[in-house]
Design an enzyme around this catalytic site. Sequence first.
Site, mmCIF file in Angstrom:
data_model
loop_
_atom_site.group_PDB
_atom_site.id
_atom_site.type_symbol
_atom_site.label_atom_id
_atom_site.label_comp_id
_atom_site.label_asym_id
_atom_site.label_seq_id
_atom_site.Cartn_x
_atom_site.Cartn_y
_atom_site.Cartn_z
ATOM 1 N N GLU A 57 -19.581 -33.753 -23.535
ATOM 2 C CA GLU A 57 -20.093 -32.384 -23.608
ATOM 3 C C GLU A 57 -20.663 -31.929 -22.267
ATOM 4 O O GLU A 57 -20.491 -30.789 -21.871
ATOM 5 C CB GLU A 57 -21.167 -32.268 -24.709
ATOM 6 C CG GLU A 57 -20.596 -32.301 -26.121
ATOM 7 C CD GLU A 57 -19.657 -31.134 -26.404
ATOM 8 O OE1 GLU A 57 -19.746 -30.099 -25.734
ATOM 9 O OE2 GLU A 57 -18.803 -31.273 -27.303
ATOM 10 N N TYR A 140 -27.149 -25.653 -26.568
ATOM 11 C CA TYR A 140 -25.763 -25.981 -26.862
ATOM 12 C C TYR A 140 -25.540 -27.496 -26.914
ATOM 13 O O TYR A 140 -24.986 -28.019 -27.883
ATOM 14 C CB TYR A 140 -24.794 -25.351 -25.844
ATOM 15 C CG TYR A 140 -23.428 -25.938 -26.033
ATOM 16 C CD1 TYR A 140 -22.641 -25.541 -27.099
ATOM 17 C CD2 TYR A 140 -22.976 -26.980 -25.217
ATOM 18 C CE1 TYR A 140 -21.416 -26.141 -27.354
ATOM 19 C CE2 TYR A 140 -21.753 -27.588 -25.448
ATOM 20 C CZ TYR A 140 -20.984 -27.166 -26.519
ATOM 21 O OH TYR A 140 -19.791 -27.781 -26.780
ATOM 22 N N ASP A 158 -20.980 -22.142 -27.702
ATOM 23 C CA ASP A 158 -20.634 -22.010 -26.284
ATOM 24 C C ASP A 158 -19.880 -20.690 -26.085
ATOM 25 O O ASP A 158 -19.774 -19.881 -27.017
ATOM 26 C CB ASP A 158 -19.819 -23.223 -25.810
ATOM 27 C CG ASP A 158 -18.436 -23.282 -26.440
ATOM 28 O OD1 ASP A 158 -18.136 -22.446 -27.332
ATOM 29 O OD2 ASP A 158 -17.640 -24.151 -26.049
#
Length: 380
Positions: A57, A140, A158
């Site tokens: 990520e 996020y 996102d």
Amino acid sequence: MKIKQPPLPLHETLLCTPARLDVLPALTAPLVDWYRRSARDLPWRRGITPYRTWISEVMLQQTRVEAVKGYFARFLEALPTVEALAAIPEDALLKLWEGLGYYSRARNLQRAARLIVERHGGMLPASCAALRELPGFGEYTAGAVASIAFGIPVPAVDGNVYRVLSRILLSYADTSRPAVKAAFREAAALLLTDNSRSPGDLNQALMELGATVCLPNGPPLCERCPVAPHCAARREGCAADLPVKAAKKPRRIEERTIVLALSPDGVLLFRRPDTGLLAGMYEPLNLEGRLDAPAAGAALEALGARACKTLPLAAAKHIFSHVEWRMRGYLVYCAPFSAGNGVWADASALAGAYAVPSAFRVFFADIDRYFNMLEAPPAE
Ligand code: SF4
């Protein structure tokens, strides 16, 4: 006394009708089913662990999937555990990250890894709130790791998800505003009510839809979309106008002059300061302004170089988030000298030890040839 205003109802912040929000819970099942059928086979989706999900990520922020694949494999091979990440020297970490850009991500990974070792015995905490306390874990990233790796029902929104939701809801709200971002997170949470579904799959379905179907550039592929019957922007024929995002301030332009000094000891590099742009990375002599060859040579001589031979290199440009460097370059052949905190890096040190940002890639593209020419540098 300033009176705090009560928050607006969600539909008012998103500039849409309440009825559109009511549609969202019905989208969970088709989205998850579609994701399980159609998701791309990506390395970090195989053998999910909290550590792998976290690394992927962070790498995927501001970086294309294709570019991340190789970095992810190399990083996991070199640093297979949180402990290994916590312990690696910073120069070696930046070398692993070299070329990915946004190097503060790598430093935050390590700061977080050290806290995870210290506070959580080397295991990422299974709590969105505890993840948020770690460096580099914004809304996020915490949401993505919590939902994908731990199955915790929290949203992970996102840029892809802003786009998908703003189109489904026909929301013309400005997605650069923090209040609107928070409202989209609340809207995404409305899809997480079905407890029989995996929150990780749902969040990834929204992101995957944005990346592969509800495209950012060019028309969306609505005929392939599992939620097309519920999408207000498709019905109105205005998907291309969404999402709305206020124009960013224009970037500051900086003229730079890059001097690639070569001696039989290697190429001269300097470590950038520990904070700020490209912190801790190595770079050739990087001078402010657009200098001509004599001025560039003089700057190097001021550091102690003698008998310089200066040749022009191709110009280059590099765009950072807030600044753009317009660079002209020179190749300078000289005898070795002691240049303050500079280091002379030969070809193997350059390949294995010093992390040089991709901003300078164009100047280093021919470095092997420059090294080969050391015996007989070309005439000026
Ligand atoms: Fe995007 Fe089209 Fe799907 Fe709407 S129907 S979410 S515009 S791909």
